[in-house]
Scaffold this motif. Structure first.
Motif: not given
Length: 566
Positions: A80-87
């Motif tokens: 979970x990087x910042x507001x980006x969707x989880x990857x």
């Protein structure tokens, strides 16, 4: 740093790391490649390495940069990087794959990597990731760098990572680097040259340049919007930085007006551009194409004196033209008037003449104007746009922001050195990864050898000699005009607005070449002390190059241009 500038649209973490590495003490001899495209990626169709830092006698560090202010691992293992969707794709995996792609390529280039520690790491530039992330078998703790490393000493963090990586390789690879660790100076230079000049060129540069004309002849959405705006308003001013397609739009506007059975003029300021427009627009019925001064010479029946002064062109000839046009009434007024380079004509008494050349005058006539009021008004520093608005109260304005001419790396240099705000929003043409080159010279020294070398480098880069243009702010005493070098004297020819013969390199002043472009441009004699209105001339000169740019600049001027102290 390669390139020697960081694009403004780069992520904030990459910009800050770029600045930190570029300004770090103790990095003499280092090479940092930023945004290295990877055409032959080990996993993807293509990829990119944010930074590749080559440190002689220490190793090569491949860095994946993450600019997010927060970073965490979810219970299911996703990132979970910042507001980006989880990857599920780990940044350490990204860095590792980029490293192995680079390693495979360098081996194919027969570069000996046996004594070279090739290490990968992830740099979280805006988060304290070393404390936020728990230990993991997916990475070594020395492969994790964060915001504290960036602010404390970026170069020291790179060296620390390379040292730890080298120690790790020694424990895993028997006999690794028994002698000197890391690439020597020659191997470092070979790695940098191989990666930047060849690795990221998935398309042959010559093919890209040859495709340019086809690209430009098909309009893009912004230009279609401009043409629609043209139909909806009787008088329109199209403005935009150099390279945004103003001349192409002016030509298309003239064709459309003529196709409706109307008569009119397409005028510009520069002689060489006027000749080019006349050749391109030959055969368009009802259209007269020329420079502004050529047209008023024709109308008045006058001939310019051999040694005509500025007073003749700016006052005597225009005053005579106004008197003549007033006497003839509306007999010379046409259905439409299209003016390119209007920034150089938006002054008295030129506007009085333009007013008399179109039915209804500038106030009520069909008038389409194209100009760059940012930097290209090199003949008059006053506010030409305000004068136009006073003459044409209902003048609509359309801003062009899409660079259709220059490759991104050239456009980025233009924006950096010319302080364009906001500058170009997008670039139409794909970049081919070759940076503009800047060469310094001592004031008063002969630049012939540097000019000859620059031409040979471009020739070796698949540029034909007739694709190269040498530009200077000096008239009559430029390097191209005064050189005694036998080879240069054999191949150099003055530019005349038409295509150069094969095997010949054109030269011109920057002033005269305004409005035109060439696949490869070499700027010479760039000395702030020798050229009035230097910033505007530099902007015009830089923006003439579509694909390749070499700049010969006096050393103190070069230092000041890139933010140093002259």
């Amino acid at each position: 740093m390669m390139p020697p500038y960081c694009p403004g649209e780069a992520p904030p973490g990459e910009r800050e790391l770029f600045i930190a590495l570029a300004s770090a003490p103790g990095t003499d001899g280092w090479t940092a490649l930023h945004s290295l495209a990877i055409a032959a990626h080990v996993r993807q169709v293509e990829g990119e390495a944010d930074f590749v830092v080559i440190v002689p006698n220490h190793g090569v560090l491949v860095i994946e940069v993450k600019s997010h202010t927060t970073v965490s691992r979810l219970p299911d293992g996703r990132w979970k990087l910042g507001s980006q969707p989880p990857t599920g794709r780990s940044p350490f995996t990204q860095a590792s794959e980029a490293k192995y792609s680079i390693r495979d390529y360098l081996i194919r280039q027969r570069i000996d990597l046996r004594p070279v520690p090739l290490i990968h790491a992830v740099w979280f530039t805006h988060a304290r990731a070393r404390s936020a992330l728990p230990p993991s078998p997916e990475w070594h703790d020395w492969q994790l760098l964060d915001s504290e490393d960036l602010t404390a000493d970026a170069a020291k963090a790179v060296l620390r990572t390379l040292q730890a990586g080298s120690n790790h390789l020694r424990t895993k690879i028997k006999g690794f680097a028994p002698g000197l660790v890391g690439p020597n100076d020659a191997t470092s230079a070979a790695i940098a040259s191989s990666l930047r000049r060849k690795f990221e060129l998935a398309i042959v540069p010559g093919n890209l340049r040859r495709a340019r004309q086809t690209q430009l002849t098909a309009f893009i959405d912004e230009q279609y919007d401009a043409l629609d705006n043209m139909q909806q308003n009787r008088a329109v001013l199209f403005t935009g930085p150099a390279g945004t397609g103003k001349t192409w739009l002016a030509m298309e506007a003239a064709r459309r007006e003529a196709a409706l059975g109307r008569t009119g003029r397409l005028l510009c300021f520069n002689r060489l551009l006027g000749r080019r427009l006349s050749l391109d627009m030959a055969g368009v019925s009802g259209l007269r194409t020329s420079t502004f001064h050529q047209e008023i010479l024709r109308l008045t029946g006058k001939q310019a004196p051999r040694d005509a002064s500025a007073g003749f062109w700016d006052r005597e000839l225009p005053d005579h033209a106004v008197d003549m046009l007033l006497e003839r009434g509306e007999t010379e007024a046409a259905d439409f008037l299209i003016v390119d380079e209007v920034q150089d004509l938006a002054r008295e008494p030129f506007l009085d003449i333009l007013d008399l050349l179109v039915k209804g005058g500038l106030r009520d006539g069909r008038v389409l104007l194209f100009g760059d009021f940012e930097r290209q008004a090199i003949y008059d520093g006053a506010d030409g746009q305000e004068r136009l608005r006073r003459q044409i109260p209902h003048l609509a304005t359309y801003d062009l922001t899409f660079n259709c001419r220059n490759l991104r790396r050239i456009g980025t240099v233009v924006k950096l050195l010319s302080h364009l705000t906001p500058g170009y929003r997008h670039y139409r043409r794909p970049d081919d990864g070759v940076d503009p080159s800047f060469l310094k010279y001592l004031r008063g020294s002969d630049q012939s050898a540097a000019l000859a070398d620059a031409i040979r480098v471009l020739r070796d880069d698949d540029c034909d000699l007739d694709e190269i243009v040498v530009l200077s702010p000096l008239r009559g005493r430029s390097t191209a005009e005064t050189t005694t070098d036998p080879w240069l004297r054999q191949i150099l020819r003055p530019a005349d607005g038409v295509t150069a013969p094969r095997g010949r390199v054109r030269y011109s002043t920057i002033h005269a070449f305004k409005g035109l472009d060439a696949p490869a441009v070499i700027l010479t004699d760039l000395d702030r002390a020798e050229a009035p209105n230097f910033e505007a001339l530099l902007y015009v000169g830089l923006t003439r190059a579509t694909d390749r740019l070499a700049v010969l600049m006096e050393e103190q001027t070069l230092l000041a241009a890139f933010g140093g102290n002259a």
